[in-house]
Structure formats: C-alpha cells, structure tokens
Motif scaffolding. Sequence first.
Motif, PDB file in Angstrom:
ATOM      1  N   ILE A  89       0.839  -1.204   0.000  1.00  0.00           N
ATOM      2  CA  ILE A  89       0.000   0.000   0.000  1.00  0.00           C
ATOM      3  C   ILE A  89       0.873   1.252   0.000  1.00  0.00           C
ATOM      4  O   ILE A  89       0.670   2.182  -0.799  1.00  0.00           O
ATOM      5  N   ASP A  90       1.848   1.302   0.883  1.00  0.00           N
ATOM      6  CA  ASP A  90       2.710   2.480   0.983  1.00  0.00           C
ATOM      7  C   ASP A  90       3.541   2.681  -0.274  1.00  0.00           C
ATOM      8  O   ASP A  90       3.743   3.814  -0.732  1.00  0.00           O
ATOM      9  N   VAL A  91       4.022   1.589  -0.870  1.00  0.00           N
ATOM     10  CA  VAL A  91       4.817   1.700  -2.096  1.00  0.00           C
ATOM     11  C   VAL A  91       3.964   2.246  -3.236  1.00  0.00           C
ATOM     12  O   VAL A  91       4.365   3.178  -3.948  1.00  0.00           O
ATOM     13  N   PHE A  92       2.769   1.696  -3.416  1.00  0.00           N
ATOM     14  CA  PHE A  92       1.917   2.141  -4.520  1.00  0.00           C
ATOM     15  C   PHE A  92       1.404   3.560  -4.296  1.00  0.00           C
ATOM     16  O   PHE A  92       1.232   4.316  -5.255  1.00  0.00           O
ATOM     17  N   LEU A  93       1.158   3.942  -3.043  1.00  0.00           N
ATOM     18  CA  LEU A  93       0.710   5.314  -2.778  1.00  0.00           C
ATOM     19  C   LEU A  93       1.823   6.329  -3.020  1.00  0.00           C
ATOM     20  O   LEU A  93       1.545   7.520  -3.209  1.00  0.00           O
ATOM     21  N   SER A  94       3.066   5.869  -3.012  1.00  0.00           N
ATOM     22  CA  SER A  94       4.188   6.778  -3.271  1.00  0.00           C
ATOM     23  C   SER A  94       4.295   7.138  -4.755  1.00  0.00           C
ATOM     24  O   SER A  94       4.983   8.086  -5.123  1.00  0.00           O
ATOM     25  N   VAL A  95       3.602   6.364  -5.604  1.00  0.00           N
ATOM     26  CA  VAL A  95       3.582   6.669  -7.037  1.00  0.00           C
ATOM     27  C   VAL A  95       2.720   7.914  -7.269  1.00  0.00           C
ATOM     28  O   VAL A  95       1.649   8.055  -6.684  1.00  0.00           O
ATOM     29  N   ASP A  96       3.196   8.805  -8.106  1.00  0.00           N
ATOM     30  CA  ASP A  96       2.488  10.074  -8.337  1.00  0.00           C
ATOM     31  C   ASP A  96       1.297   9.860  -9.273  1.00  0.00           C
ATOM     32  O   ASP A  96       1.329  10.204 -10.460  1.00  0.00           O
ATOM     33  N   TYR A  97       0.243   9.283  -8.718  1.00  0.00           N
ATOM     34  CA  TYR A  97      -0.986   9.077  -9.485  1.00  0.00           C
ATOM     35  C   TYR A  97      -2.149   9.611  -8.657  1.00  0.00           C
ATOM     36  O   TYR A  97      -2.579   9.001  -7.687  1.00  0.00           O
ATOM     37  N   LYS A  98      -2.625  10.783  -9.022  1.00  0.00           N
ATOM     38  CA  LYS A  98      -3.710  11.418  -8.289  1.00  0.00           C
ATOM     39  C   LYS A  98      -4.770  11.880  -9.279  1.00  0.00           C
ATOM     40  O   LYS A  98      -4.744  13.008  -9.767  1.00  0.00           O
ATOM     41  N   PRO A  99      -5.710  11.000  -9.638  1.00  0.00           N
ATOM     42  CA  PRO A  99      -6.727  11.359 -10.636  1.00  0.00           C
ATOM     43  C   PRO A  99      -7.636  12.477 -10.134  1.00  0.00           C
ATOM     44  O   PRO A  99      -8.020  12.500  -8.964  1.00  0.00           O
ATOM     45  N   HIS A 100      -7.986  13.402 -11.023  1.00  0.00           N
ATOM     46  CA  HIS A 100      -8.834  14.536 -10.649  1.00  0.00           C
ATOM     47  C   HIS A 100     -10.215  14.466 -11.309  1.00  0.00           C
ATOM     48  O   HIS A 100     -11.224  14.759 -10.661  1.00  0.00           O
ATOM     49  N   ALA A 101     -10.265  14.102 -12.570  1.00  0.00           N
ATOM     50  CA  ALA A 101     -11.550  14.015 -13.265  1.00  0.00           C
ATOM     51  C   ALA A 101     -12.405  12.924 -12.629  1.00  0.00           C
ATOM     52  O   ALA A 101     -11.909  11.843 -12.302  1.00  0.00           O
ATOM     53  N   PHE A 102     -13.696  13.213 -12.466  1.00  0.00           N
ATOM     54  CA  PHE A 102     -14.564  12.257 -11.779  1.00  0.00           C
ATOM     55  C   PHE A 102     -14.610  10.911 -12.498  1.00  0.00           C
ATOM     56  O   PHE A 102     -14.590   9.856 -11.857  1.00  0.00           O
ATOM     57  N   ALA A 103     -14.663  10.933 -13.829  1.00  0.00           N
ATOM     58  CA  ALA A 103     -14.728   9.681 -14.582  1.00  0.00           C
ATOM     59  C   ALA A 103     -13.498   8.820 -14.321  1.00  0.00           C
ATOM     60  O   ALA A 103     -13.600   7.594 -14.177  1.00  0.00           O
ATOM     61  N   LEU A 104     -12.335   9.453 -14.248  1.00  0.00           N
ATOM     62  CA  LEU A 104     -11.100   8.722 -13.992  1.00  0.00           C
ATOM     63  C   LEU A 104     -11.059   8.204 -12.551  1.00  0.00           C
ATOM     64  O   LEU A 104     -10.608   7.087 -12.292  1.00  0.00           O
ATOM     65  N   ARG A 105     -11.554   9.013 -11.620  1.00  0.00           N
ATOM     66  CA  ARG A 105     -11.613   8.564 -10.222  1.00  0.00           C
ATOM     67  C   ARG A 105     -12.558   7.373 -10.080  1.00  0.00           C
ATOM     68  O   ARG A 105     -12.263   6.414  -9.354  1.00  0.00           O
ATOM     69  N   LEU A 106     -13.689   7.431 -10.781  1.00  0.00           N
ATOM     70  CA  LEU A 106     -14.655   6.340 -10.726  1.00  0.00           C
ATOM     71  C   LEU A 106     -14.045   5.062 -11.303  1.00  0.00           C
ATOM     72  O   LEU A 106     -14.181   3.983 -10.715  1.00  0.00           O
ATOM     73  N   ALA A 107     -13.375   5.187 -12.444  1.00  0.00           N
ATOM     74  CA  ALA A 107     -12.744   4.025 -13.062  1.00  0.00           C
ATOM     75  C   ALA A 107     -11.658   3.449 -12.152  1.00  0.00           C
ATOM     76  O   ALA A 107     -11.506   2.228 -12.026  1.00  0.00           O
ATOM     77  N   THR A 108     -10.913   4.326 -11.502  1.00  0.00           N
ATOM     78  CA  THR A 108      -9.856   3.881 -10.590  1.00  0.00           C
ATOM     79  C   THR A 108     -10.442   3.154  -9.390  1.00  0.00           C
ATOM     80  O   THR A 108      -9.931   2.113  -8.953  1.00  0.00           O
ATOM     81  N   CYS A 109     -11.540   3.676  -8.868  1.00  0.00           N
ATOM     82  CA  CYS A 109     -12.204   3.063  -7.716  1.00  0.00           C
ATOM     83  C   CYS A 109     -12.733   1.671  -8.061  1.00  0.00           C
ATOM     84  O   CYS A 109     -12.504   0.705  -7.316  1.00  0.00           O
ATOM     85  N   VAL A 110     -13.425   1.561  -9.183  1.00  0.00           N
ATOM     86  CA  VAL A 110     -14.003   0.282  -9.598  1.00  0.00           C
ATOM     87  C   VAL A 110     -12.904  -0.740  -9.882  1.00  0.00           C
ATOM     88  O   VAL A 110     -12.982  -1.900  -9.466  1.00  0.00           O
ATOM     89  N   THR A 111     -11.854  -0.297 -10.579  1.00  0.00           N
ATOM     90  CA  THR A 111     -10.741  -1.197 -10.892  1.00  0.00           C
ATOM     91  C   THR A 111     -10.055  -1.667  -9.612  1.00  0.00           C
ATOM     92  O   THR A 111      -9.720  -2.849  -9.464  1.00  0.00           O
ATOM     93  N   GLY A 112      -9.843  -0.738  -8.682  1.00  0.00           N
ATOM     94  CA  GLY A 112      -9.225  -1.103  -7.411  1.00  0.00           C
ATOM     95  C   GLY A 112     -10.052  -2.110  -6.646  1.00  0.00           C
ATOM     96  O   GLY A 112      -9.514  -3.071  -6.070  1.00  0.00           O
ATOM     97  N   ASP A 113     -11.365  -1.929  -6.655  1.00  0.00           N
ATOM     98  CA  ASP A 113     -12.270  -2.859  -5.970  1.00  0.00           C
ATOM     99  C   ASP A 113     -12.158  -4.263  -6.563  1.00  0.00           C
ATOM    100  O   ASP A 113     -12.056  -5.256  -5.827  1.00  0.00           O
ATOM    101  N   VAL A 114     -12.151  -4.350  -7.884  1.00  0.00           N
ATOM    102  CA  VAL A 114     -12.047  -5.654  -8.557  1.00  0.00           C
ATOM    103  C   VAL A 114     -10.702  -6.302  -8.259  1.00  0.00           C
ATOM    104  O   VAL A 114     -10.617  -7.512  -7.991  1.00  0.00           O
ATOM    105  N   ILE A 115      -9.637  -5.516  -8.277  1.00  0.00           N
ATOM    106  CA  ILE A 115      -8.301  -6.051  -7.995  1.00  0.00           C
ATOM    107  C   ILE A 115      -8.223  -6.590  -6.569  1.00  0.00           C
ATOM    108  O   ILE A 115      -7.655  -7.667  -6.322  1.00  0.00           O
TER     109      ILE A 115
END
Length: 209
Positions: A89-115
């Motif tokens: 968790i800490d390693v992946f959070l250190s990656v500079d990936y901070k989505p701002h657009a709602f569609a991208l945040r939604l896709a990231t959330c759904v993908t993370g849930d499935v993973i």
Amino acid sequence: MMHRGLARRLPQLLVGLIGVGLGVSMMIDAKLGLAPWDVLHQGIHRHSHIAIGTISILVGIVLFVLWIPLKQRIGLGTVLNVFLIGFAIDVFLSVDYKPHAFALRLATCVTGDVIIAASGGLYIGAGLGTGPRDGLMTGMVERGYPLRTVRTILELGVLAIGWALGGNVGFGTVLFAVTVGPILHWVLHRVDRGVLAPRPAEVEPSLPN
C-alpha cells in the motif's frame, strides 16, 4: 511433495497480497470511499500522520494479540499478510498518481475494488493461512457466535470508528460490500489449492488485509 506444493502456492500468495495492496492504494487515490478496515486505517492516519500501509501493519499486529485467547492457527500466509499488504500500500501510494476528473476517479475506484477481490481469491486460494482480520472473525465463529452477527458487528464497528476519525466512506464502500463476495467466490473456485483455504460458503473473508 510439500516443497513442490509450496513452490506452486507461494507465488500465488505473493501475487495476491501485493494485488490487494495495489487495489487498496487505487481506491485511496480515487477518494470515493474505502472498504471498512481501510476506512479505519485512513481515519487513524488523519490523526497520527503515520503512513496508511504502516497503520495496516500495526493494526494487524494488534489483532494477532487478540488471536491468543482464540487459539487460531498462524500460517505463513498470515504473517506475510500483515506485512506485505501494508508495505505494498505504501509503495503504490508513493507513485504520483492522483486522478482529478470524476470519470477517472470512478474508473480507478471500480478497478481497485475488482483487484482487491480477485487478489483476495488468489491469496486465500493459496491455502497458506488466513489474514489477521479473518482469523479474528473465524476464531469468534468457532466459539459459537453466528457468522453473520460476528461479521456485521466487526465490519460496522471498524467502519463507524474509521468514519468518526475522518476515514472516507462513500460509493467505494458500498461497491466493496456488494461486489467483494461474488468476485472472490468466482476467483477462489478457480485457484483454490485446498489445504487451509476456507470455502466462501463457510466464511466470506473481510478483505483486503
């Protein structure tokens, strides 16, 4: 035979645990709500400023102490669960990936849930021991308490505490509650190597860690 079996199951365990860490970090970055235990970890983080993955490790260690009176069996997967998911968790959070657009945040959330759910099926299916949170739940069930009651109390309890501390409760929280069981069940039935792996019909794990 045992060494050959471990050689097959250990990579599956490691991929699963690291995958859970990746999924959790994606849901954190999406900022649309987290799984109950991660709501708690994030809530503690907001007040302590300790890294979320490190908090996950510390909470896991505390839960180990609660295992003592429950006499739960600790396997290799149990120990790796505590440390590897939090580290990932800490390693992946250190990656500079901070989505701002709602569609991208939604896709990231759904993908993370499935993973998270799919990775949970992998590490549980490896049959090398349950995580500290699931062990606490199964230990109480073995003492005669109803599974649904124990799971509900634990999940709602940590969710309420995490929310009160400022953890993110939202769409992702509901999505996790609805989807984790079916996805994990589907994956587990395809990768289950037996041994110590609990069947979904008996215990639905309270992922990710």
